[in-house]
Design a protein around this motif. Structure first.
Motif, PDB file in Angstrom:
ATOM      1  N   SER A 304      46.172  49.452  49.160  1.00 32.96           N
ATOM      2  CA  SER A 304      45.327  48.394  48.610  1.00 32.96           C
ATOM      3  C   SER A 304      45.632  47.095  49.324  1.00 32.96           C
ATOM      4  CB  SER A 304      45.606  48.251  47.105  1.00 32.96           C
ATOM      5  OG  SER A 304      44.921  47.145  46.543  1.00 32.96           O
ATOM      6  N   THR A 305      44.771  46.122  49.146  1.00 30.18           N
ATOM      7  CA  THR A 305      45.124  44.750  49.485  1.00 30.18           C
ATOM      8  C   THR A 305      45.787  44.104  48.274  1.00 30.18           C
ATOM      9  OG1 THR A 305      43.021  43.834  48.704  1.00 30.18           O
ATOM     10  CG2 THR A 305      43.123  44.556  51.018  1.00 30.18           C
ATOM     11  N   ALA A 306      46.497  43.016  48.506  1.00 28.60           N
ATOM     12  CA  ALA A 306      47.113  42.283  47.396  1.00 28.60           C
ATOM     13  C   ALA A 306      46.038  41.741  46.455  1.00 28.60           C
ATOM     14  CB  ALA A 306      47.982  41.153  47.927  1.00 28.60           C
ATOM     15  N   ALA A 307      44.934  41.236  47.009  1.00 28.76           N
ATOM     16  CA  ALA A 307      43.878  40.665  46.177  1.00 28.76           C
ATOM     17  C   ALA A 307      43.256  41.713  45.266  1.00 28.76           C
ATOM     18  CB  ALA A 307      42.808  40.028  47.050  1.00 28.76           C
ATOM     19  N   ASP A 308      43.104  42.946  45.754  1.00 31.37           N
ATOM     20  CA  ASP A 308      42.520  43.980  44.907  1.00 31.37           C
ATOM     21  C   ASP A 308      43.449  44.356  43.759  1.00 31.37           C
ATOM     22  OD1 ASP A 308      40.039  44.177  46.036  1.00 31.37           O
ATOM     23  OD2 ASP A 308      40.485  45.934  47.264  1.00 31.37           O
ATOM     24  N   LEU A 309      44.749  44.290  43.957  1.00 30.08           N
ATOM     25  CA  LEU A 309      45.664  44.528  42.847  1.00 30.08           C
ATOM     26  C   LEU A 309      45.526  43.454  41.779  1.00 30.08           C
ATOM     27  CD1 LEU A 309      48.982  45.755  44.526  1.00 30.08           C
ATOM     28  CD2 LEU A 309      47.176  47.105  43.432  1.00 30.08           C
ATOM     29  N   VAL A 310      45.358  42.215  42.213  1.00 27.32           N
ATOM     30  CA  VAL A 310      45.155  41.128  41.253  1.00 27.32           C
ATOM     31  C   VAL A 310      43.837  41.338  40.501  1.00 27.32           C
ATOM     32  CG1 VAL A 310      44.713  38.651  41.062  1.00 27.32           C
ATOM     33  CG2 VAL A 310      46.575  39.486  42.510  1.00 27.32           C
ATOM     34  N   ARG A 311      42.811  41.761  41.206  1.00 27.85           N
ATOM     35  CA  ARG A 311      41.535  42.041  40.539  1.00 27.85           C
ATOM     36  C   ARG A 311      41.695  43.140  39.490  1.00 27.85           C
ATOM     37  NH1 ARG A 311      39.802  41.602  46.110  1.00 27.85           N
ATOM     38  NH2 ARG A 311      38.703  39.607  46.390  1.00 27.85           N
ATOM     39  N   LEU A 312      42.480  44.151  39.807  1.00 26.76           N
ATOM     40  CA  LEU A 312      42.715  45.227  38.856  1.00 26.76           C
ATOM     41  C   LEU A 312      43.404  44.703  37.605  1.00 26.76           C
ATOM     42  CD1 LEU A 312      42.898  48.239  38.039  1.00 26.76           C
ATOM     43  CD2 LEU A 312      45.078  48.306  39.264  1.00 26.76           C
ATOM     44  N   ALA A 313      44.469  43.924  37.787  1.00 31.78           N
ATOM     45  CA  ALA A 313      45.211  43.393  36.641  1.00 31.78           C
ATOM     46  C   ALA A 313      44.313  42.550  35.754  1.00 31.78           C
ATOM     47  CB  ALA A 313      46.409  42.585  37.126  1.00 31.78           C
ATOM     48  N   ASP A 314      43.501  41.702  36.362  1.00 32.34           N
ATOM     49  CA  ASP A 314      42.637  40.826  35.572  1.00 32.34           C
ATOM     50  C   ASP A 314      41.492  41.596  34.917  1.00 32.34           C
ATOM     51  OD1 ASP A 314      44.157  38.581  36.002  1.00 32.34           O
ATOM     52  OD2 ASP A 314      42.953  37.836  37.672  1.00 32.34           O
ATOM     53  N   ALA A 315      40.897  42.533  35.647  1.00 34.06           N
ATOM     54  CA  ALA A 315      39.785  43.297  35.079  1.00 34.06           C
ATOM     55  C   ALA A 315      40.249  44.162  33.907  1.00 34.06           C
ATOM     56  CB  ALA A 315      39.142  44.173  36.147  1.00 34.06           C
ATOM     57  N   ALA A 316      41.455  44.707  34.006  1.00 32.65           N
ATOM     58  CA  ALA A 316      41.968  45.543  32.919  1.00 32.65           C
ATOM     59  C   ALA A 316      42.076  44.764  31.620  1.00 32.65           C
ATOM     60  CB  ALA A 316      43.331  46.120  33.303  1.00 32.65           C
ATOM     61  N   GLN A 317      42.294  43.450  31.740  1.00 31.39           N
ATOM     62  CA  GLN A 317      42.455  42.614  30.555  1.00 31.39           C
ATOM     63  C   GLN A 317      41.217  41.770  30.242  1.00 31.39           C
ATOM     64  OE1 GLN A 317      46.723  40.945  30.499  1.00 31.39           O
ATOM     65  NE2 GLN A 317      46.368  41.492  32.642  1.00 31.39           N
ATOM     66  N   GLY A 318      40.138  41.987  30.998  1.00 28.98           N
ATOM     67  CA  GLY A 318      38.906  41.236  30.746  1.00 28.98           C
ATOM     68  C   GLY A 318      39.013  39.781  31.111  1.00 28.98           C
ATOM     69  N   ARG A 319      39.785  39.475  32.118  1.00 31.21           N
ATOM     70  CA  ARG A 319      40.026  38.090  32.515  1.00 31.21           C
ATOM     71  C   ARG A 319      39.202  37.756  33.763  1.00 31.21           C
ATOM     72  NH1 ARG A 319      46.123  37.000  33.734  1.00 31.21           N
ATOM     73  NH2 ARG A 319      46.332  37.050  31.473  1.00 31.21           N
ATOM     74  N   GLY A 320      38.206  36.908  33.603  1.00 34.33           N
ATOM     75  CA  GLY A 320      37.434  36.440  34.749  1.00 34.33           C
ATOM     76  C   GLY A 320      36.408  37.411  35.277  1.00 34.33           C
ATOM     77  N   ALA A 321      36.198  38.537  34.595  1.00 34.79           N
ATOM     78  CA  ALA A 321      35.241  39.532  35.063  1.00 34.79           C
ATOM     79  C   ALA A 321      34.880  40.417  33.872  1.00 34.79           C
ATOM     80  CB  ALA A 321      35.844  40.370  36.189  1.00 34.79           C
ATOM     81  N   PRO A 322      33.814  41.217  33.997  1.00 39.74           N
ATOM     82  CA  PRO A 322      33.527  42.158  32.916  1.00 39.74           C
ATOM     83  C   PRO A 322      34.750  43.020  32.606  1.00 39.74           C
ATOM     84  CG  PRO A 322      31.714  42.111  34.481  1.00 39.74           C
ATOM     85  CD  PRO A 322      32.833  41.301  35.079  1.00 39.74           C
ATOM     86  N   ALA A 323      35.071  43.153  31.341  1.00 43.68           N
ATOM     87  CA  ALA A 323      36.292  43.853  30.943  1.00 43.68           C
ATOM     88  C   ALA A 323      36.172  45.346  31.218  1.00 43.68           C
ATOM     89  CB  ALA A 323      36.567  43.615  29.468  1.00 43.68           C
ATOM     90  N   LEU A 324      37.217  45.912  31.804  1.00 44.69           N
ATOM     91  CA  LEU A 324      37.277  47.363  31.975  1.00 44.69           C
ATOM     92  C   LEU A 324      37.528  48.055  30.652  1.00 44.69           C
ATOM     93  CD1 LEU A 324      39.396  47.916  35.220  1.00 44.69           C
ATOM     94  CD2 LEU A 324      37.019  48.563  34.866  1.00 44.69           C
ATOM     95  N   LEU A 325      38.363  47.446  29.810  1.00 41.21           N
ATOM     96  CA  LEU A 325      38.823  48.077  28.582  1.00 41.21           C
ATOM     97  C   LEU A 325      38.473  47.221  27.369  1.00 41.21           C
ATOM     98  CD1 LEU A 325      42.416  49.057  29.829  1.00 41.21           C
ATOM     99  CD2 LEU A 325      40.381  50.533  29.764  1.00 41.21           C
ATOM    100  N   LYS A 326      38.298  47.868  26.254  1.00 43.36           N
ATOM    101  CA  LYS A 326      38.065  47.163  25.005  1.00 43.36           C
ATOM    102  C   LYS A 326      39.344  46.441  24.579  1.00 43.36           C
ATOM    103  CE  LYS A 326      34.917  50.847  23.498  1.00 43.36           C
ATOM    104  NZ  LYS A 326      34.736  51.963  22.522  1.00 43.36           N
ATOM    105  N   PRO A 327      39.210  45.353  23.799  1.00 42.07           N
ATOM    106  CA  PRO A 327      40.415  44.642  23.341  1.00 42.07           C
ATOM    107  C   PRO A 327      41.408  45.545  22.623  1.00 42.07           C
ATOM    108  CG  PRO A 327      38.469  43.315  22.938  1.00 42.07           C
ATOM    109  CD  PRO A 327      37.971  44.643  23.418  1.00 42.07           C
ATOM    110  N   ALA A 328      40.940  46.482  21.832  1.00 39.73           N
ATOM    111  CA  ALA A 328      41.856  47.387  21.130  1.00 39.73           C
ATOM    112  C   ALA A 328      42.615  48.272  22.118  1.00 39.73           C
ATOM    113  CB  ALA A 328      41.082  48.250  20.135  1.00 39.73           C
ATOM    114  N   THR A 329      41.963  48.653  23.203  1.00 37.68           N
ATOM    115  CA  THR A 329      42.628  49.467  24.221  1.00 37.68           C
ATOM    116  C   THR A 329      43.668  48.651  24.967  1.00 37.68           C
ATOM    117  OG1 THR A 329      40.575  50.719  24.482  1.00 37.68           O
ATOM    118  CG2 THR A 329      42.246  51.002  26.183  1.00 37.68           C
TER     119      THR A 329
END
Length: 428
Positions: A304-329
């Motif tokens: 991966s690139t470093a930036a894509d890892l950051v995108r993954l971390a943020d997307a998993a938590q719904g930060r700055g992008a459509p959320a991958l997971l529900k808040p309960a998840t």
């Protein structure tokens, strides 16, 4: 697998857990009300990275930093290919080692999301397991009947019972192939069959924390069985594409199998050559002879690139992008067994809280050509750093303090530089 490699792998995992639990990863949080000064951030981080690459013989590195879901800074340092003077850039891809476990865990949570939290307690093996005997006959009737008690949660949290004796089958593919009577290197499925049919658990499931690569190998096969697709394809569709990640894929084994824009890996020259996992008997550097990524896809297989890892971390938590997971998840993802000594591992992440700030993190290392680190803080910061060498002396049992010092220098030093707490380059 040699004692030195077993010792290295187990020590790396345990040292990372120690750093997290003792609070070396964090200092005070930045104000959530103020956007950081990008120029000042760049100056601090560049100074810290210059010190790291000056202190340790690492050819190249890459870093990406985001705040509240917005990418603030990314840069490459040093050389991706020293022989051709090819520099590392933000587009340079690198192996991420066990940070791959975050990728796998998020995919598992996404795949089972409509069945949570009950699905976490489903059993993995047996006639009605997530890997049922009818589909996986080679896993039926395990040598140790306690295997039938392993749950999905146990795999995600490293409480499966595998891993207590420092043996890692992911690095023993020639021997496993011989035992399983298949061609080397043993496949991911062969590795699981060997562990189920040939070896006893090191503890009863759910009772001990043992960092286990094979547990995440099993999770990869669960993803395949439930989705009906190969692991990498399923993860692309479940996680990576929705998160806007385009440059992640499973690594190739040999130097000639590198992907476009992928770095070369430069093993620490103090380490000896190893016998290839392909069964040929040839020897080479660990990074290109000792690893077979198709068999370790879900546990340490991604680039991966470093930036894509950051995108993954943020997307998993719904930060700055459509959320991958529900808040309960997301809340489930952060749960860990507080009563279990030494276990601060949630569902795919090391979870800590220091100074009132919740932190999710994971490191990844492949002896001795890769070190990666990803961290996401509740105060808005997410960052990732990748290196194309892990500078550890040989034999590793004589270099535990150096291993810990390097991880502290990366994790604590960079975090201090990023959030401007005084733990800057000149104060380590």
């Amino acid at each position: 697998m040699s004692f030195s490699r077993r010792f290295f792998l187990s020590t790396l995992a345990r040292t990372t857990a120690l750093l997290a639990t003792t609070g070396l990863l964090v200092t005070r949080p930045a104000s959530a009300q103020e956007m950081p000064d990008a120029a000042a951030l760049a100056a601090r981080v560049d100074a810290r990275m210059a010190q790291l690459l000056g202190q340790y013989p690492i050819p190249g590195a890459s870093i990406a930093i985001a705040y509240q879901g917005k990418l603030l800074y990314q840069r490459g340092y040093g050389m991706a290919v020293t022989e051709s003077n090819t520099p590392v850039t933000p587009a340079t891809r690198m192996r991420i080692g066990s940070v791959s476990k975050v990728v796998t865990a998020v995919a598992v949570l996404k795949l089972f999301e409509d069945e949570l939290p009950q699905a976490l307690d489903r059993k993995v093996f047996g006639p009605e397991g997530l890997l049922p005997d009818a589909a996986y006959p080679e896993l039926a009737q395990p040598l140790d009947q306690r295997v039938l008690r392993i749950s999905l949660r146990d795999l995600l949290q490293h409480t499966s019972g595998w891993g207590g004796d420092d043996y890692d089958p992911q690095y023993d593919l020639v021997n496993i192939a011989k035992v399983q009577k298949v061609a080397a290197p043993a496949s991911a499925r062969d590795v699981i069959a060997y562990m189920v049919k040939q070896r006893m658990l090191d503890a009863a499931p759910g009772t001990e924390f043992f960092y286990s690569n094979v547990a995440y190998n099993v999770l990869g096969r669960i993803i395949e069985h439930k989705s009906g697709e190969p692991y990498a394809q399923a993860v692309q569709e479940l996680v990576l594409q929705p998160a806007g990640i385009e440059d992640a894929l499973i690594a190739g084994d040999a130097r000639l199998q590198r992907a476009a824009n992928e770095t070369v890996y430069y093993d620490d020259p103090r380490w000896p050559a190893v016998t290839s996992q392909d069964g040929s008997g040839s020897k080479g550097p660990e990074s290109y002879a000792g690893l077979h990524f198709a068999s370790m896809d879900a546990t340490a297989g991604w680039i991966s690139t470093a930036a894509d890892l950051v995108r993954l971390a943020d997307a998993a938590q719904g930060r700055g992008a459509p959320a991958l997971l529900k808040p309960a998840t997301v809340a489930l993802m952060k749960e860990h067994k507080l009563a279990m000594t030494g276990n601060n591992y949630g569902l795919g992440w090391v979870v800590t809280r220091v100074g009132g700030v919740e932190i999710l993190s994971h490191s990844g290392a492949l002896t001795t050509g890769t070190y990666a680190y990803l961290q996401s803080r509740a105060d808005g910061w997410s960052w990732a750093v990748l290196f194309n060498r892990l500078p550890i002396p040989y034999p590793p049992e004589q270099g535990v303090s150096e291993l810990q010092a390097f991880q502290v220098a990366v994790q604590r030093g960079l975090m201090g530089a990023i959030i401007a707490t005084g733990e800057s380059a000149g104060e380590q």
